[in-house]
Design a protein around this motif. Structure first.
Motif, PDB file in Angstrom:
ATOM      1  N   ARG A 224       0.843  -1.196   0.000  1.00 42.96           N
ATOM      2  CA  ARG A 224       0.000   0.000   0.000  1.00 42.96           C
ATOM      3  C   ARG A 224       0.878   1.246   0.000  1.00 42.96           C
ATOM      4  NH1 ARG A 224      -5.471  -1.499   3.059  1.00 42.96           N
ATOM      5  NH2 ARG A 224      -5.217  -3.745   3.158  1.00 42.96           N
ATOM      6  N   PHE A 225       0.458   2.207  -0.781  1.00 45.18           N
ATOM      7  CA  PHE A 225       1.152   3.480  -0.900  1.00 45.18           C
ATOM      8  C   PHE A 225       0.129   4.568  -0.597  1.00 45.18           C
ATOM      9  CE2 PHE A 225       3.149   0.380  -3.584  1.00 45.18           C
ATOM     10  CZ  PHE A 225       4.508   0.590  -3.447  1.00 45.18           C
ATOM     11  N   VAL A 226       0.248   5.198   0.556  1.00 40.58           N
ATOM     12  CA  VAL A 226      -0.761   6.163   0.971  1.00 40.58           C
ATOM     13  C   VAL A 226      -0.491   7.530   0.356  1.00 40.58           C
ATOM     14  CG1 VAL A 226      -1.260   4.985   3.144  1.00 40.58           C
ATOM     15  CG2 VAL A 226       0.485   6.794   3.078  1.00 40.58           C
ATOM     16  N   VAL A 227      -1.575   8.234   0.090  1.00 41.55           N
ATOM     17  CA  VAL A 227      -1.493   9.619  -0.349  1.00 41.55           C
ATOM     18  C   VAL A 227      -1.554  10.477   0.913  1.00 41.55           C
ATOM     19  CG1 VAL A 227      -2.557  11.432  -1.718  1.00 41.55           C
ATOM     20  CG2 VAL A 227      -2.620   9.061  -2.529  1.00 41.55           C
ATOM     21  N   ALA A 228      -0.387  10.970   1.303  1.00 39.11           N
ATOM     22  CA  ALA A 228      -0.256  11.767   2.526  1.00 39.11           C
ATOM     23  C   ALA A 228       0.061  13.201   2.140  1.00 39.11           C
ATOM     24  CB  ALA A 228       0.832  11.187   3.426  1.00 39.11           C
ATOM     25  N   GLY A 229      -0.981  13.993   1.932  1.00 37.31           N
ATOM     26  CA  GLY A 229      -0.769  15.355   1.490  1.00 37.31           C
ATOM     27  C   GLY A 229      -0.167  15.389   0.097  1.00 37.31           C
TER      28      GLY A 229
END
Length: 235
Positions: A224-229
């Motif tokens: 998983r690769f989160v969209v953090a800002g």
């Protein structure tokens, strides 16, 4: 196919905040914080689950939902195109949410936007919501295809809406609206949109400003690769 996804470093400068991945066979993709995938070799950007007209559909049902989601979606699509310089924009299904949301007010916003991006080729891979909502007007100049669709001849990458396996290929899909929950101190938590990657499948986060998320349906071992800002970060 190689059973282990691997990371890559593009020889060209990546878009700000993006994360590079390499598919079996050497195809490089960039996961963008704009919730899109950029495929440099194909000059194509991919987004999933915009769900145009969803807020209007809810308002017609008497629900107090926010205005301005269409304008927000269009502004962020413009950002994807500006950041990448894409010549082709591919919608991985659920362009429209429902037939009741496909009103004149929506087309009056989409048509000027499309005319402003007239140089960009656009393709919609029909999703389950598109089947019921109907195709967008011909005047929008969007090519309509069914899944699986091959964006670039000779490269085994398929554009779909529904996540599934195709032997010998990597599928780019949406539909699941994947998210990841991050936990902090004192039982704090936050849910963020994420990209999901397993061998043969890349699932994009929902692009739409008013889409929500679904119950986690990703298989164990999914990266998983989160969209953090403004950043995409691997968990």
């Amino acid at each position: 196919m190689n059973a282990d996804p691997s990371f890559a470093h593009s020889p060209t400068a990546p878009p700000p905040g993006a994360k590079a991945i390499t598919l079996p066979g050497g195809t490089s993709l960039w996961l963008l914080p704009q919730r899109a995938v950029w495929w440099p070799a194909a000059r194509a950007a991919f987004v999933a689950d915009v769900h145009f007209g969803k807020a209007a559909t809810f308002r017609r049902a008497g629900q107090p939902v926010p205005h301005g989601t269409t304008a927000d979606n269009l502004a962020r699509l413009d950002e994807v195109l500006a950041v990448t310089g894409a010549e082709h924009l591919v919608f991985l299904g659920d362009f429209l949410h429902a037939r009741s949301g496909a009103a004149d007010a929506l087309w009056q916003q989409l048509q000027p936007w499309r005319e402003g991006q007239a140089a960009v080729r656009m393709t919609l891979v029909r999703g389950n919501h598109d089947v019921h909502a109907g195709d967008p007007p011909e005047a929008l100049g969007i090519t309509l295809v069914d899944e699986p669709w091959q964006p670039m001849e000779g490269v085994e990458v398929l554009a779909c809406h529904h996540p599934h396996s195709v032997a010998g290929a990597t599928v780019l899909a949406g539909h699941l609206h994947p998210t990841a929950t991050l936990y902090g101190l004192a039982r704090d938590s936050v849910r963020l949109p994420c990209f999901a990657w397993t061998p043969g499948l890349v699932v994009l986060p929902a692009f739409g400003a008013f889409t929500g998320s679904a119950v986690d349906q990703l298989p164990p071992g999914t990266l998983r690769f989160v969209v953090a800002g403004a950043q995409v970060r691997r968990l």
